[in-house]
Write a protein that holds these residues in place. Structure first.
Motif, mmCIF file in Angstrom:
data_model
loop_
_atom_site.group_PDB
_atom_site.id
_atom_site.type_symbol
_atom_site.label_atom_id
_atom_site.label_comp_id
_atom_site.label_asym_id
_atom_site.label_seq_id
_atom_site.Cartn_x
_atom_site.Cartn_y
_atom_site.Cartn_z
ATOM 1 N N SER A 199 0.851 -0.601 0.216
ATOM 2 C CA SER A 199 -0.003 0.087 0.091
ATOM 3 C C SER A 199 1.095 0.964 0.417
ATOM 4 O O SER A 199 1.803 1.799 0.885
ATOM 5 C CB SER A 199 -0.976 -0.472 1.099
ATOM 6 O OG SER A 199 -1.955 -1.279 1.625
ATOM 7 N N ASP A 200 0.886 2.185 -1.266
ATOM 8 C CA ASP A 200 2.443 2.949 -1.314
ATOM 9 C C ASP A 200 3.758 2.287 -1.195
ATOM 10 O O ASP A 200 3.581 1.439 -2.496
ATOM 11 C CB ASP A 200 1.724 4.051 -0.147
ATOM 12 C CG ASP A 200 0.702 4.728 -0.391
ATOM 13 O OD1 ASP A 200 0.377 4.444 -2.043
ATOM 14 O OD2 ASP A 200 -0.607 5.688 0.002
ATOM 15 N N ASP A 212 4.064 1.043 1.994
ATOM 16 C CA ASP A 212 4.438 0.025 3.198
ATOM 17 C C ASP A 212 4.217 -1.310 2.759
ATOM 18 O O ASP A 212 2.942 -1.564 1.831
ATOM 19 C CB ASP A 212 3.290 1.020 4.220
ATOM 20 C CG ASP A 212 3.359 2.220 4.297
ATOM 21 O OD1 ASP A 212 5.016 2.224 4.365
ATOM 22 O OD2 ASP A 212 2.605 2.805 4.388
ATOM 23 N N SER A 256 -5.742 -0.973 5.865
ATOM 24 C CA SER A 256 -4.817 0.595 4.875
ATOM 25 C C SER A 256 -5.995 1.517 3.995
ATOM 26 O O SER A 256 -7.166 1.080 3.371
ATOM 27 C CB SER A 256 -3.525 -0.120 4.835
ATOM 28 O OG SER A 256 -3.777 -1.052 3.317
ATOM 29 N N PRO A 286 -4.686 3.697 1.251
ATOM 30 C CA PRO A 286 -4.007 4.183 -0.043
ATOM 31 C C PRO A 286 -3.757 5.322 -0.596
ATOM 32 O O PRO A 286 -4.718 4.966 -1.580
ATOM 33 C CB PRO A 286 -2.131 2.588 -0.040
ATOM 34 C CG PRO A 286 -3.205 2.028 -0.455
ATOM 35 C CD PRO A 286 -4.787 2.520 0.608
ATOM 36 N N ARG A 287 -3.076 5.235 -2.117
ATOM 37 C CA ARG A 287 -3.422 6.024 -3.205
ATOM 38 C C ARG A 287 -3.037 5.173 -4.407
ATOM 39 O O ARG A 287 -3.868 4.789 -5.284
ATOM 40 C CB ARG A 287 -2.652 7.109 -3.616
ATOM 41 C CG ARG A 287 -2.485 7.288 -4.199
ATOM 42 C CD ARG A 287 -1.596 8.550 -5.086
ATOM 43 N NE ARG A 287 -2.702 9.626 -6.303
ATOM 44 C CZ ARG A 287 -2.036 8.602 -7.548
ATOM 45 N NH1 ARG A 287 -0.945 7.838 -7.810
ATOM 46 N NH2 ARG A 287 -3.054 9.023 -9.013
#
Length: 216
Positions: A131-132, A134, A173, A175-176
């Protein structure tokens, strides 16, 4: 130009049968059935989440996301309706879709040329996911779910689900972007199964939002 109602697939209702602004189109309509209606101020999709995603994809491809509002009247169980609080009563949903206010919401894209408007699922999964920047998965998961983030944020809501003997463990999560490399698995986007197993997958927020009619 006023709004146009796209009745997708076998979508039929007495509420739209006598309207003169209704156009019958196939399930998951493509450019031949959508593009010549993109001068409308508003398109109303009567159909499934997969139908809505197909129309949203045409708005993206023709650079009409900023000028065409998209209303939705679900005819089946709908992750989109649950996510954004849309009515599932046909009469109420049609009224809101035709007359309600527009609310920009995140539009999620994938790396195979599609868009996600409701729920995306990868299952089962054994691999590495980010996630991004991470690392949120290294190993196996029963399924990975993605939706647009209903709270806005960076754009995505990712849920990594591991089923256990008693309940499930979920890691979330927001994220983008989310990227996965894995052993071949099955991808389902808005209820539509990808035609082939996939060994990598990416979801990410598009730079422009979807102008969804929510009637807030």
């Amino acid at each position: 130009m006023r709004g146009i109602v796209l009745a997708c697939g076998n979508a039929q209702s007495p509420l739209i049968a006598q309207r003169d602004d209704v156009v019958a189109v196939p399930a998951r309509p493509g450019k031949d059935h959508v593009d010549h209606h993109l001068d409308a101020d508003r398109l109303v999709v009567v159909g499934t989440d997969a139908d809505l995603a197909a129309v949203a994809l045409r708005l993206l491809r023709k650079e009409k996301l900023g000028s065409v509002a998209l209303g939705y009247v679900p005819v089946a169980d709908s992750s989109v309706a649950a996510l954004w609080g849309l009515s599932t009563d046909p009469g109420r949903a049609l009224d809101v879709a035709l007359n309600g206010d527009v609310d920009p919401v995140p539009l999620v894209r994938d790396d195979v040329g599609g868009v996600l408007v409701g729920l995306g699922v990868l299952s089962p999964v054994r691999g590495v996911g980010y996630s991004d920047a991470d690392n949120v998965l290294r190993g196996q998961a029963s399924r990975i779910e993605c939706t647009p983030d209903p709270d806005g944020g960076l754009g995505l809501r990712i849920r990594i689900v591991n089923k256990r003997l008693f309940g499930s463990k979920v890691r979330e999560s927001r994220p983008r972007a989310f990227q996965l490399g894995c052993l071949p698995t099955t991808a389902v986007q808005d209820g539509h199964k990808h035609p082939r197993p996939v060994d990598k997958w990416t979801w990410y927020r598009h730079t422009e939002d979807l102008r969804l009619v929510r009637g807030l």
